[in-house]
Design an enzyme around this catalytic site. Structure first.
Site, mmCIF file in Angstrom:
data_model
loop_
_atom_site.group_PDB
_atom_site.id
_atom_site.type_symbol
_atom_site.label_atom_id
_atom_site.label_comp_id
_atom_site.label_asym_id
_atom_site.label_seq_id
_atom_site.Cartn_x
_atom_site.Cartn_y
_atom_site.Cartn_z
ATOM 1 N N HIS A 73 -1.360 0.438 3.932
ATOM 2 C CA HIS A 73 -2.547 0.428 4.795
ATOM 3 C C HIS A 73 -2.538 -0.764 5.760
ATOM 4 O O HIS A 73 -3.293 -0.774 6.724
ATOM 5 C CB HIS A 73 -3.845 0.545 3.995
ATOM 6 C CG HIS A 73 -4.310 -0.678 3.281
ATOM 7 N ND1 HIS A 73 -4.065 -0.926 1.941
ATOM 8 C CD2 HIS A 73 -5.046 -1.728 3.713
ATOM 9 C CE1 HIS A 73 -4.629 -2.063 1.599
ATOM 10 N NE2 HIS A 73 -5.241 -2.574 2.655
ATOM 11 N N ASP A 93 0.938 2.032 -2.282
ATOM 12 C CA ASP A 93 0.424 1.403 -1.060
ATOM 13 C C ASP A 93 1.356 0.276 -0.590
ATOM 14 O O ASP A 93 1.029 -0.902 -0.699
ATOM 15 C CB ASP A 93 -0.992 0.880 -1.321
ATOM 16 C CG ASP A 93 -1.744 0.612 -0.021
ATOM 17 O OD1 ASP A 93 -1.086 0.516 1.034
ATOM 18 O OD2 ASP A 93 -2.975 0.485 -0.074
ATOM 19 N N SER A 104 -4.782 -7.954 1.101
ATOM 20 C CA SER A 104 -3.979 -6.732 1.070
ATOM 21 C C SER A 104 -2.538 -7.042 1.430
ATOM 22 O O SER A 104 -2.274 -7.689 2.443
ATOM 23 C CB SER A 104 -4.530 -5.714 2.060
ATOM 24 O OG SER A 104 -5.686 -5.145 1.547
HETATM 25 N N1 ARG Z 1 -9.565 -0.712 -0.050
HETATM 26 C C1 ARG Z 1 -8.319 -1.196 0.424
HETATM 27 C C2 ARG Z 1 -8.475 -2.600 0.953
HETATM 28 O O1 ARG Z 1 -9.466 -2.927 1.561
HETATM 29 C C3 ARG Z 1 -7.746 -0.369 1.507
HETATM 30 C C4 ARG Z 1 -7.291 0.928 1.055
HETATM 31 C C5 ARG Z 1 -6.850 1.818 2.178
HETATM 32 N N2 ARG Z 1 -6.932 3.169 1.710
HETATM 33 C C6 ARG Z 1 -7.904 4.022 2.084
HETATM 34 N N3 ARG Z 1 -7.994 5.162 1.456
HETATM 35 N N4 ARG Z 1 -8.763 3.764 3.043
HETATM 36 O O2 ARG Z 1 -7.582 -3.408 0.860
#
Ligand code: ARG
Length: 719
Positions: free
Chosen positions: A84, A219, A653
């Site tokens: 992501h 991811d 992330s």
């Molecule tokens: N929640 C994750 C973060 O903020 C991002 C995940 C991205 N995936 C998604 N389905 N939007 O680091």
């Protein structure tokens, strides 16, 4: 570096150990904290964690693309980050014919790597305490004016300090303006895409599983940093060579146990752990719920178009994901803040502070004043959300609003030709980027809906009256949806921003008369001017007052807690957090394992589904149990992801999850739903970081991607 060990060192050195809360500035880890890390299992020396002169783990960590973290994993500048985080670059490299977002991408040689214009990574070189310098600069500015003036002052001090060095300097504010540290970074701008799994792995589970455990998402994505032949940062050139790092992380495929030590380096973007009860209340009552409902409306309209055509999907995917990510976050955050009654917790903290501050006149009426700042602002808070998340939620209007700078420059007789040309050149580039990602149908529908929602939901006395008056005259009843549809259609048909011929002519020789007639610009400006002219002052007063009062509150807190560990709120500076791999109990009668596997992915798998489909090749590998050296001996399966107690937030992330010996065991990619209040209040029982297991990453690269070249570049620790 010298002055660095002032306030923070003292506070960090004598603290009492508490759960795994804390995002520590790695170069300031005190003896007690380090001792706690060792107690939890760390096998490295402090010098190996961070060293000013020798290479250390810190040298393998980069700020990726301005909002994520990545780590160097080979001597040739290979980096791992989240899928992501690479998403925008993967989408930009994709087309309907070469759909890397859908199908994945694997460079089998360096020649096949794809340049990612606009993407950069930054290495942290140095940190200095500049508190005295900043305080000297601001000593004559009334503290209520600092919220408005400080950012400019810090930016100009930073620019001056960086001048002629080739480095980028950023001065960060810590403990709400009670300390200032200066960070020196080196930015590399030739970063190329090396590998990415298909989205059905990289984003498996989509928004349904986002912010949730258990999680079966791979991811990750892979990039490489390049430098010039003489070893310097350089823009993309075929002549550039792979970056040679001071340090890179070896990768461990040894596996994990519940309780194993883990630490996470990275760039957490922001927390607000000293938010007052009044701030939490505004968030719960107004800011979060309306942000969520407006995003909800926009997301639905985008999804309708994304489902129609893969070209729309490629165009909107990255923006959609960004909006959706915090749409779910804010919703979950509100629920957790309410469930754990965070307001009451904060009130308790505030009462304790007041008890401590009794007899210290400087803190008299602190919370009374904070309350009144919030009371004064509250009537306009919803309006502001409807501008930011509603009106500016139309990409066309958001772009149109950026033309204000041109309008001002054109109207100001003192503007130099040079400055005007700069503004024009910047807008040219921005318009091209805007057009590339602009999906007209979804945006047109968004414009219709947000102008309607603003009309129905915002206090009538606060509306831009002229705008709605004209709307009524031209299109009829303001109660009818049709009115807004017709209006939006006209804006999109007539704006010069979307008409290449008209735009080219305008930007070649811009004039205010043409600009003022443009329906997109006119609409954007009606709302913005109405807010700025009539309510901007309340917002500025609110920011000025809360900045000053929060600064004072934190000054008191630091004094009150002298001798205890206090880490500063996250502010996109490098931090380390540490803890353990650990299972948890999300609610009564339920317990969550610390790992999840491909077996669980198969349980969620729904062929053809938008979120839970999986590549045929992965299903095949699972059927044949073709797991090679990546198999987990305890589960006799591939571990997809695991959880730890480390304290992280957005911006982390892509961060490396590192074992006791300094080896990479996973990549942090999410927080769990039960602790979504973590920006405001860390929950030491429930907080978990969700990490993709590096063995799954390697399995996908190797068995699914067939990219042995990437595997061969890594240093893999097997025992
Ligand atoms: N929640 C994750 C973060 O903020 C991002 C995940 C991205 N995936 C998604 N389905 N939007 O680091």
């Amino acid at each position: 570096m010298k002055k660095l060990f002032s306030i923070l060192f003292v506070t960090l050195s004598f603290f009492s150990i508490k759960a795994d809360e804390g995002m520590w500035l790695v170069q300031l880890i005190g003896e007690k904290t380090y001792a706690d890390m060792v107690k939890k299992g760390l096998k490295l020396t402090k010098e190996q964690l961070y060293s000013a002169n020798k290479s250390s783990i810190k040298d393998a960590i980069v700020l990726f693309g301005g909002g994520c973290t990545a780590e160097i994993v080979s001597k040739e500048g290979l980096v791992f980050t989240n899928h992501h985080c690479g998403y925008g670059s993967i989408a930009a490299a994709s087309s309907v014919a070469h759909n890397y977002l859908r199908d994945g991408f694997w460079a089998k040689s360096k020649q096949e790597e794809i340049a990612s214009p606009g993407l950069s990574v930054q290495f942290l070189l140095n940190i200095d305490d500049v508190t005295d310098k900043v305080n000297e600069k601001i000593k004559d500015i009334p503290v209520n004016e600092l919220a408005a003036k400080l950012p400019g002052i810090l930016a100009s001090m930073s620019a001056k300090a960086g001048e002629g060095t080739g480095y980028e300097i950023r001065i960060g504010s810590f403990f709400k303006g009670n300390q200032f540290l200066q960070f020196t970074y080196q930015r590399y701008t030739d970063v190329r895409l090396v590998g990415a799994p298909p989205e059905s792995i990289g984003k498996f589970g989509g928004d349904t599983d986002n912010w949730e455990w258990p999680r079966h998402t791979g991811d990750f994505s892979i990039f490489r940093v390049y430098m010039s032949k003489d070893g310097k940062p350089a823009d993309y050139s075929a002549e550039n060579i792979p970056y040679v790092p001071k340090h890179f992380l070896p990768v461990s495929i040894k596996g994990l146990k519940d309780g194993d030590f883990s630490m996470i380096y990275g760039y957490p973007g922001g927390t607000n752990r000293y938010e007052t009860s009044y701030g939490v209340k505004l968030k719960i009552d107004i800011e979060n719920p309306f942000t969520v409902s407006l995003r909800d409306a926009r997301l639905k309209l985008m999804m309708t178009e994304m489902l129609k055509d893969p070209a729309n999907k490629i165009q909107l995917a990255s923006y959609y994901a960004q909006v959706a990510n915090y749409w779910k976050f804010f919703d979950g955050e509100t629920k957790q803040l309410v469930k754990y009654n965070t307001i009451a917790q904060k009130q308790k903290d505030e009462a304790a502070f007041e008890a401590w501050a009794k007899g210290k006149p400087e803190y008299d009426n602190l919370f009374v004043n904070i309350k009144s700042a919030y009371d004064n602002w509250r009537p306009y808070a919803k309006h502001r959300v409807y501008i930011a998340e509603g009106i500016m939620g139309s990409p066309l209007l958001a772009f149109a609003a950026t033309l204000k700078g041109l309008d001002v420059a054109l109207s100001d007789k003192t503007t130099t030709a040079e400055n005007l040309n700069k503004t024009i050149a910047a807008l040219k580039g921005a318009q091209e980027r805007f057009i590339k990602n602009e999906n007209i149908i979804s945006d047109r529908n968004i414009l219709g809906i947000v102008t309607k929602l603003f009309y129905t939901d915002i206090d009538p006395s606060q509306r831009p009256q002229a705008f709605y008056g004209a709307l009524k005259t031209t299109y009829g009843s303001l109660e009818k949806e049709e009115t807004y549809e017709k209006f939006a259609k006209d804006v999109f048909a007539n704006t010069l921003i979307l008409n290449k011929e008209k735009w080219d002519a305008f930007i070649a020789k811009p004039d205010t008369a043409t600009l003022h007639k443009d329906p997109a610009y006119k609409t954007a400006i009606s709302f913005l001017d109405n807010f700025n002219n009539n309510y901007g002052k309340f917002f500025a007063d609110f920011n000025g007052a809360t900045y000053a009062l929060n600064k004072k509150y934190l000054k008191g807190v630091l004094e009150m807690k002298k001798g205890q560990a206090i880490y500063p709120d996250a502010n996109q500076t490098m931090r380390v957090s540490y803890g353990n791999v650990k299972s948890y109990t999300p609610r009564d009668g339920v317990s969550y394992n610390y790992v999840c596997t491909l077996n669980g992915l198969m349980e969620k798998y729904k062929p053809g589904d938008y979120e839970f489909d999986a590549p045929a090749k992965l299903i095949e590998l699972i059927k044949n149990k073709d797991y090679g050296q990546y198999i987990d001996k305890q589960t006799n399966d591939i571990v997809v992801s695991f959880i730890t107690t480390d304290d992280i937030t957005g911006g982390n992330s892509g961060s490396p999850v590192i074992n006791a010996k300094g080896e990479l065991i996973g990549l942090a990619f999410d927080g769990n739903y039960e602790a979504l209040s973590h920006k405001i209040a860390f929950d030491k029982n429930l907080n978990r970081t969700i990490c993709v297991d590096v063995r799954f990453v390697l399995f996908v690269i190797d068995k699914l991607g067939g990219a042995k070249n990437i595997i061969d570049e890594l240093v893999i620790m097997k025992n």
